[in-house]
Write a protein that holds these residues in place. Structure first.
Motif, PDB file in Angstrom:
ATOM      1  N   ASP A 151      19.550  -8.752  -4.649  1.00 33.88           N
ATOM      2  CA  ASP A 151      18.737  -9.951  -4.882  1.00 33.88           C
ATOM      3  C   ASP A 151      18.933 -10.509  -6.288  1.00 33.88           C
ATOM      4  O   ASP A 151      19.048 -11.714  -6.488  1.00 33.88           O
ATOM      5  CB  ASP A 151      17.258  -9.590  -4.702  1.00 33.88           C
ATOM      6  CG  ASP A 151      16.722 -10.207  -3.439  1.00 33.88           C
ATOM      7  OD1 ASP A 151      17.553 -10.670  -2.633  1.00 33.88           O
ATOM      8  OD2 ASP A 151      15.489 -10.213  -3.272  1.00 33.88           O
ATOM      9  N   THR A 152      18.933  -9.578  -7.259  1.00 34.17           N
ATOM     10  CA  THR A 152      19.128  -9.992  -8.653  1.00 34.17           C
ATOM     11  C   THR A 152      20.491 -10.649  -8.805  1.00 34.17           C
ATOM     12  O   THR A 152      20.631 -11.661  -9.497  1.00 34.17           O
ATOM     13  CB  THR A 152      19.046  -8.751  -9.583  1.00 34.17           C
ATOM     14  OG1 THR A 152      17.961  -7.968  -9.143  1.00 34.17           O
ATOM     15  CG2 THR A 152      18.906  -9.140 -11.029  1.00 34.17           C
ATOM     16  N   ARG A 154      22.183 -12.187  -6.495  1.00 37.75           N
ATOM     17  CA  ARG A 154      22.130 -13.511  -5.855  1.00 37.75           C
ATOM     18  C   ARG A 154      21.471 -14.536  -6.800  1.00 37.75           C
ATOM     19  O   ARG A 154      21.910 -15.671  -6.902  1.00 37.75           O
ATOM     20  CB  ARG A 154      21.335 -13.449  -4.553  1.00 37.75           C
ATOM     21  CG  ARG A 154      22.116 -12.851  -3.406  1.00 37.75           C
ATOM     22  CD  ARG A 154      21.376 -13.118  -2.098  1.00 37.75           C
ATOM     23  NE  ARG A 154      21.544 -12.036  -1.140  1.00 37.75           N
ATOM     24  CZ  ARG A 154      22.601 -11.878  -0.361  1.00 37.75           C
ATOM     25  NH1 ARG A 154      23.575 -12.737  -0.401  1.00 37.75           N
ATOM     26  NH2 ARG A 154      22.681 -10.860   0.458  1.00 37.75           N
ATOM     27  N   THR A 155      20.382 -14.113  -7.457  1.00 45.32           N
ATOM     28  CA  THR A 155      19.696 -15.019  -8.378  1.00 45.32           C
ATOM     29  C   THR A 155      20.634 -15.409  -9.526  1.00 45.32           C
ATOM     30  O   THR A 155      20.754 -16.586  -9.881  1.00 45.32           O
ATOM     31  CB  THR A 155      18.428 -14.338  -8.950  1.00 45.32           C
ATOM     32  OG1 THR A 155      17.734 -13.743  -7.866  1.00 45.32           O
ATOM     33  CG2 THR A 155      17.530 -15.331  -9.645  1.00 45.32           C
ATOM     34  N   SER A 156      21.308 -14.413 -10.105  1.00 49.65           N
ATOM     35  CA  SER A 156      22.233 -14.704 -11.199  1.00 49.65           C
ATOM     36  C   SER A 156      23.351 -15.618 -10.718  1.00 49.65           C
ATOM     37  O   SER A 156      23.815 -16.492 -11.446  1.00 49.65           O
ATOM     38  CB  SER A 156      22.864 -13.419 -11.747  1.00 49.65           C
ATOM     39  OG  SER A 156      21.894 -12.447 -11.922  1.00 49.65           O
ATOM     40  N   THR A 158      23.183 -17.888  -8.436  1.00 43.13           N
ATOM     41  CA  THR A 158      22.687 -19.264  -8.334  1.00 43.13           C
ATOM     42  C   THR A 158      22.853 -19.962  -9.684  1.00 43.13           C
ATOM     43  O   THR A 158      23.313 -21.110  -9.751  1.00 43.13           O
ATOM     44  CB  THR A 158      21.201 -19.258  -7.909  1.00 43.13           C
ATOM     45  OG1 THR A 158      21.076 -18.374  -6.806  1.00 43.13           O
ATOM     46  CG2 THR A 158      20.732 -20.642  -7.512  1.00 43.13           C
TER      47      THR A 158
END
Lengths: 185, 459
Positions: A151-152, A154-156, A158
């Motif tokens: 998840d982290t 994926r956020t980075s 983005t």
């Protein structure tokens, strides 16, 4: 198990290179374990792993390659492997993800994605890129086993996508196997 | 070795075409929850659901995050409640509904289905009490869906139950009139109801099922629509035939189904629950671009309801099944294209413009799953007419050996053409006119049964 060596060969492409290279290994009674070959813009490259008798040295292998009669010169590097391993039992990466990044071509795209992976502790297992018109596509197979949270990442990603102007998608390898292969389960 | 073009095709499907898993539904057997009285039974029901589904939503979310594919709805289906509450009166059934609603809220699921009965041949005293409880049970709960199977190809149509159901639908709408009759949107009447359908409102955990099972509903009308647009754009309309179109639908459905099966099996592994089936349905949502009606328009009718709509739907439904069946180890549930009017913006628009009428929809349900679904009709339509519309749809299912269903919403105080909106996944639509109202009462008054059709005698 003898002496395991890794060999890297590069040359201008022509018919017969594979036969020439493997011929040298065969003559030295080497046992070829695995290889990976690719041709890019008329240039040929290959990486091979083979096991030889203890008496064979990397210099012998290089000498074998240098005796190949050809118009195109082979650039060869041969090294004895630090920690020999059985290719058949080599560990398969469990958490392989596929990252695709597409966008307008500009310099530094691969470097930046490489840097991103490096900063996140992600190992790149495979990387292929294509340029079609001014659209650049990168497809990376990544080992995320050292990553704590996808998840982290994926956020980075983005953030990275916004900054670089690329469309970036990260998916688990299983999704592609499921959609593109017949037998999965 | 994964090929780049395959990777990019899949990325396209996930990113641009909003691929998702529409529903992961956990089926739970409640027959072992029966206690000495209503209160004890309710306690056991809540306890069992709370225990077996404690990690359900979190696990779905976790698998969904890992694979980057949204699981839109997490649901539970239970044993048809008329079996669990055998001997209870209507008040007991309302208590059971409230207990189910509390359990559903406690484990964080979206909807719970299975407030149901199976009365295709005859009704017990319990079944009658259950039917009488439906309006209050659905009005007083948030997450509970009800369904009843009143017909089958094997047993015929229970016309006594059918007569009661027309009135039940009216009562349901009336008791929830503050919400435009929304209660009726949570109740569906079936012929040949499957016991492993993951889609609502008709999901139940059939008596033939194991204690716990996980079923997955894949959808993706948007994915199919975009794939077809891309094919037509790339190849050119003049270079394509309908067999090429069918092939594209098949291939796309294959990929969509594989994703659904993968997610479902991973959730099932994590929870240690047996994997049941993949339901290959095209279930539209009110979101623009996620419409079955749009596919019909892409394939050549300017409005849904125009001649040709039924033929296109037949091809679409068949191609979806063919692609999906090979992709999945076990296929079940409804498996076909849905045409729920309120939940499909293009269908709702066709109703508004007068292009799509009830009779054409009925014809279309002969070739697809599931039936006359989510259709708002004027509140003035009488109970017998509603029963008779249901009877026609049941007959289609009975004779054609397929599942058919009816979910009509007689919107209190509103007439044809007026807009009704339930919001969210339930959508909005102008109210559909009903012709020949009040002309079927003599038929409904017969009661009894429509006998099982000839082709049911196969023993």
């Amino acid at each position: 198990m003898g002496k395991q060596m890794v060999m890297s060969v590069m040359s201008k492409d022509r018919p017969g290179i594979v036969a020439d290279i493997t011929g040298v290994i065969y003559q030295l009674q080497g046992d070829l374990a695995d290889l990976n070959q690719s041709v890019l813009c008329d240039y040929f490259t290959m990486i091979l792993i083979a096991t030889f008798d203890d008496s064979v040295t990397p210099e012998d292998v290089v000498a074998g390659f240098s005796h190949i009669q050809s118009e195109t010169k082979l650039e060869v590097v041969v090294k004895e492997m630090d920690t020999p391993m059985e290719v058949a039992k080599a560990k398969r990466v469990k958490e392989t993800y596929v990252l695709t990044a597409q966008g307008k071509n500009k310099s530094g795209l691969v470097h930046r994605i490489g840097l991103f992976c490096c900063q996140q502790g992600i190992n790149i297992l495979d990387l292929a890129t294509t340029l079609s018109g001014d659209q650049y596509t990168m497809i990376l197979q990544l080992d995320l086993s050292r990553v704590k949270s996808v998840d982290t990442i994926r956020t980075s990603l983005t953030g990275y996508a916004e900054e670089s102007g690329l469309t970036v998608v990260l998916q688990h390898e299983d999704i592609f196997k499921a959609t593109s292969e017949i037998s999965l389960f | 070795m994964l090929r780049s073009d395959h990777i990019l095709a899949t990325v396209e499907m996930i990113q641009k075409e909003n691929l998702d898993v529409r529903a992961v539904t956990m089926g739970i057997n409640l027959l072992d929850c029966r206690g000495g009285d209503v209160r004890e039974t309710c306690r056991r029901v809540e306890e069992k659901i709370g225990t077996v589904a404690a990690r359900f939503v979190a696990t779905c979310d976790q698998v969904s995050q890992k694979y980057g594919i949204p699981v839109v709805n997490k649901r539970i289906s239970v044993t048809p409640i008329a079996f669990v509450g055998a001997g209870f009166d209507r008040h007991g059934f309302v208590e059971l509904a409230l207990a189910l609603d509390r359990a559903a809220a406690a484990v964080g699921i979206d909807i719970l289905g299975g407030f149901s009965a199976q009365v295709e041949k005859g009704m017990t005293a319990t079944d009658r009490e259950y039917i009488a409880s439906i309006p209050e049970a659905l009005a007083r709960t948030e997450k509970i869906c009800a369904s009843i199977n009143i017909a089958s190809s094997q047993k015929g149509i229970n016309m006594d139950a059918l007569a009661l159901i027309g009135q039940t639908v009216k009562d349901l709408a009336e008791i929830t009139k503050e919400q435009s009759g929304f209660g009726a949107a949570k109740f569906v009447v079936f012929c040949n109801q499957p016991g492993d359908n993951p889609f609502m409102a008709g999901a139940i955990h059939g008596l033939e099922e194991a204690d716990l099972v996980l079923n997955v509903g894949v959808s993706g009308p948007g994915v199919i629509a975009r794939a077809l647009e891309r094919l037509i754009h790339t190849k050119g309309r003049d270079n394509l035939g309908l067999d090429d179109i069918a092939e594209e639908i098949k291939q796309t459905t294959f990929r969509v189904t594989r994703c659904g099966e993968l997610i479902g099996r991973k959730v099932s592994e994590e929870l240690g629950i047996e994997f049941g089936v993949v339901d290959l349905s095209l279930a539209p949502t009110p979101t623009v671009g996620d419409s079955v009606g749009e596919i019909l328009q892409i394939l050549g009718v300017d409005v849904v309801g125009a001649p040709g709509s039924t033929a296109i739907l037949a091809m679409l439904n068949d191609a979806v099944k063919k692609g999906g069946i090979f992709a999945s180890k076990a296929v079940g549930g409804l498996s076909g294209a849905f045409i729920p009017v309120m939940e499909d913006a293009v269908l709702a628009e066709a109703v508004g413009s007068g292009a799509l009428c009830l009779e054409k929809l009925e014809a279309m349900t002969c070739v697809c799953s599931v039936g006359l679904d989510m259709i708002p009709v004027p509140g003035s339509v009488d109970a017998d007419t509603i029963s008779a519309i249901i009877a026609d749809e049941m007959a289609l299912g009975m004779i054609n050996n397929k599942t058919t269903a009816v979910r009509l919403i007689p919107v209190p105080g509103k007439e044809a053409g007026e807009l009704v909106s339930f919001g969210g996944l339930f959508g909005a639509s102008p109210i559909m006119p009903v012709r020949n109202v009040g002309k079927s009462s003599r038929f409904i008054a017969w009661g009894g049964r429509i006998p099982a059709p000839l082709h049911s005698f196969k023993n």
